[in-house]
Design an enzyme around this catalytic site. Sequence first.
Site, mmCIF file in Angstrom:
data_model
loop_
_atom_site.group_PDB
_atom_site.id
_atom_site.type_symbol
_atom_site.label_atom_id
_atom_site.label_comp_id
_atom_site.label_asym_id
_atom_site.label_seq_id
_atom_site.Cartn_x
_atom_site.Cartn_y
_atom_site.Cartn_z
ATOM 1 N N GLU A 434 0.811 -1.216 0.000
ATOM 2 C CA GLU A 434 0.000 0.000 0.000
ATOM 3 C C GLU A 434 0.843 1.263 0.000
ATOM 4 O O GLU A 434 0.334 2.367 0.033
ATOM 5 C CB GLU A 434 -0.991 -0.013 1.169
ATOM 6 C CG GLU A 434 -0.375 -0.277 2.530
ATOM 7 C CD GLU A 434 -1.421 -0.393 3.641
ATOM 8 O OE1 GLU A 434 -2.577 -0.012 3.445
ATOM 9 O OE2 GLU A 434 -1.045 -0.865 4.735
ATOM 10 N N ASP A 458 -4.888 2.982 0.496
ATOM 11 C CA ASP A 458 -3.711 3.798 0.784
ATOM 12 C C ASP A 458 -2.812 3.930 -0.439
ATOM 13 O O ASP A 458 -2.223 4.989 -0.663
ATOM 14 C CB ASP A 458 -2.922 3.195 1.955
ATOM 15 C CG ASP A 458 -3.521 3.613 3.283
ATOM 16 O OD1 ASP A 458 -3.857 4.808 3.430
ATOM 17 O OD2 ASP A 458 -3.678 2.767 4.169
ATOM 18 N N CYS A 505 -7.273 -5.943 -1.074
ATOM 19 C CA CYS A 505 -8.277 -5.759 -0.023
ATOM 20 C C CYS A 505 -8.733 -4.312 0.098
ATOM 21 O O CYS A 505 -9.364 -3.939 1.074
ATOM 22 C CB CYS A 505 -7.765 -6.289 1.318
ATOM 23 S SG CYS A 505 -6.248 -5.516 1.861
HETATM 24 C C1 PEP Z 1 -6.007 -0.182 2.259
HETATM 25 O O1 PEP Z 1 -5.251 0.716 2.584
HETATM 26 O O2 PEP Z 1 -6.374 -0.395 1.078
HETATM 27 C C2 PEP Z 1 -6.562 -1.088 3.272
HETATM 28 C C3 PEP Z 1 -7.266 -2.138 2.931
HETATM 29 O O3 PEP Z 1 -6.351 -0.800 4.572
HETATM 30 P P1 PEP Z 1 -7.067 0.402 5.355
HETATM 31 O O4 PEP Z 1 -8.279 0.819 4.540
HETATM 32 O O5 PEP Z 1 -7.461 -0.134 6.675
HETATM 33 O O6 PEP Z 1 -6.029 1.457 5.413
HETATM 34 MG MG MG Z 2 -4.247 0.846 4.463
#
Ligand code: PEP
Ligand code: MG
Length: 582
Positions: A434, A458, A505
């Site tokens: 990320e 991110d 994700c």
């Molecule tokens: C992301 O950054 O894509 C992620 C899945 O984590 P979060 O949204 O918790 O930062």
């Molecule tokens: Mg993240």
Amino acid sequence: MKELKGIGVSPGIAIGKVFVLHSGESFNLPKRPVGPEQISNEIARFEDALTRTRNEILGIRRKLSDQIGRESSDIFTAHLLILEDRTLIEDVIEVIKNEKVGAEYAFAAVLQRYFQAFSQINDEYLRERISDIRDVGKRLLGNLCGEEKKRLEEFKGKVIIASHDLSPSDTASLDKNKVIAFMTEIGGPTSHTAILGRSLEIPAIVGVEKIIGELQNDDTIIVDGTHGIVILNPDQATIDKFTFQEDRFLQLTGELDKLRELPAETLDGKRIVLAANIEFHHEVPSVLSHGGEGVGLYRTEYFYMNRATLPTEQEQYEAYRKVAESMNPRPVIIRTLDLGGDKFASTLEIPHEMNPYLGWRAIRFCLTRKDIFKTQLRAILRASAHGNLKIMYPMIASVQEVLAAREILNEAKAELRNEKLPFAENIPVGAMIEIPSAALASDVLAKEVDFFSLGTNDLIQYVLAIDRMNEKIAYLYEPTHPAIIRLIDLVVRNGHARDIWVGSCGEMSSDPAIAILLVGLGIDEISASPVVLPKIKKAIRSIHYKDAQEMALKALSFQTGKEVQAFLDSKLKHICRELTDE
Ligand code: PEP
Ligand code: MG
């Protein structure tokens, strides 16, 4: 009747009464009329908030003065003087009495007048005092509004929450039996508040500018979280129209949920693992009812929020074990603590930072607070004896961090062996991709981990330099930007070259057109909010893998994100019209 637009972040339609929850961040508050018998109570509330704010500031001043000397704490002396200003206090009391309104509105209205007057003064020093008044004002308003949460708890019946902002920890504590939808004035599409809206499975909209000033408690409103539309005081014909749309939405959702038992497989048999993102262990039934084949991301940081002490190893072990057992034999990826950015926990005492998204957070925090990190790793390891668990590290920027984390994980394993506590010796360990450096050097990282999961929320923010929280630049937050899809392509190729699987994700896959693009780029696993899984599955089951690959190749040749998105949307319309008809 009035219609306002925002960013729809959690689908569905809710029609109901509004409850305005003031966060203390905005001075633009609705008038709350009060009866003559309540006036003395409102004045008492205001005076009580003055005292509490004063005590808070005295406490901070004392602490600062001890730590860094008197001079730096002088700013708080200026704040105290504002709170003791008789003219200000009397002005607020006058407004409460004359206009028969709640204390928070009266205070905010008086402050607005002061800001106006100060901004016209031709003296830089005095003009700068505005920021002092604003600071104290926010603190006092926070104290006045803190009571509102209590009022919400006492409120009978279901409500739609409207707030300038809702922090992730506030959103996490919303009671789904009472709150049927929410909307905020600020926030971007992948802010954690938005993500929590999807977890709660209630319609939600962020970035509805200046709505709070338009609302009174108990107004009837419609929230269309699919299209990002809010309707204030709708007429009967509009209520009927949206009720009909809500029925259609529920019908389509019901139809898609029937795919639950079928695999996420293309028409020519290419299988994708479709997993779910969760924040709490009690979301497992929702994962299963929406057809999740595993948990691709368990955001554990909520464990650390809204509490006075750190969670113990035993407490964490029990929660992780519950998820492991109830998902078994399906896999569960537990992401280690990812605090920072927009997620805070007072127990961790992370200092206020200028750039929290670039700061001391996630794995960086864990590698320096080894005690907290090891406690969590021990809990995950112990839970791994009860199911199919994997560990994932957030915000990895370089291979050294993976190696440092491994060392602590090995220590935790050695301790458990000594204590004769069972755990999965070969628990797989993955890295979130990320941060741009991790994506670009993913060939190096691939040698050290068992899997990758692309955290596109991110990744997009860091690659495009777009704050994911900011509604003003949300239009620039483009998952289909050529830079993003090229990076995803690179990460998938680097992962596969080392025979490790690559998942995603981030929220971008909740658009089924983009999910198909990810499949075409070779992604092995997609993890998203439980509610969006059926749509993604439907899209995957409607296409041949080789067509998805051709689409991805074509998408990589475009010059702008808009062209890519338009191309994907038109393809989806062709492949699976019902998904674009909402
Ligand atoms: C992301 O950054 O894509 C992620 C899945 O984590 P979060 O949204 O918790 O930062
Ligand atoms: Mg993240």
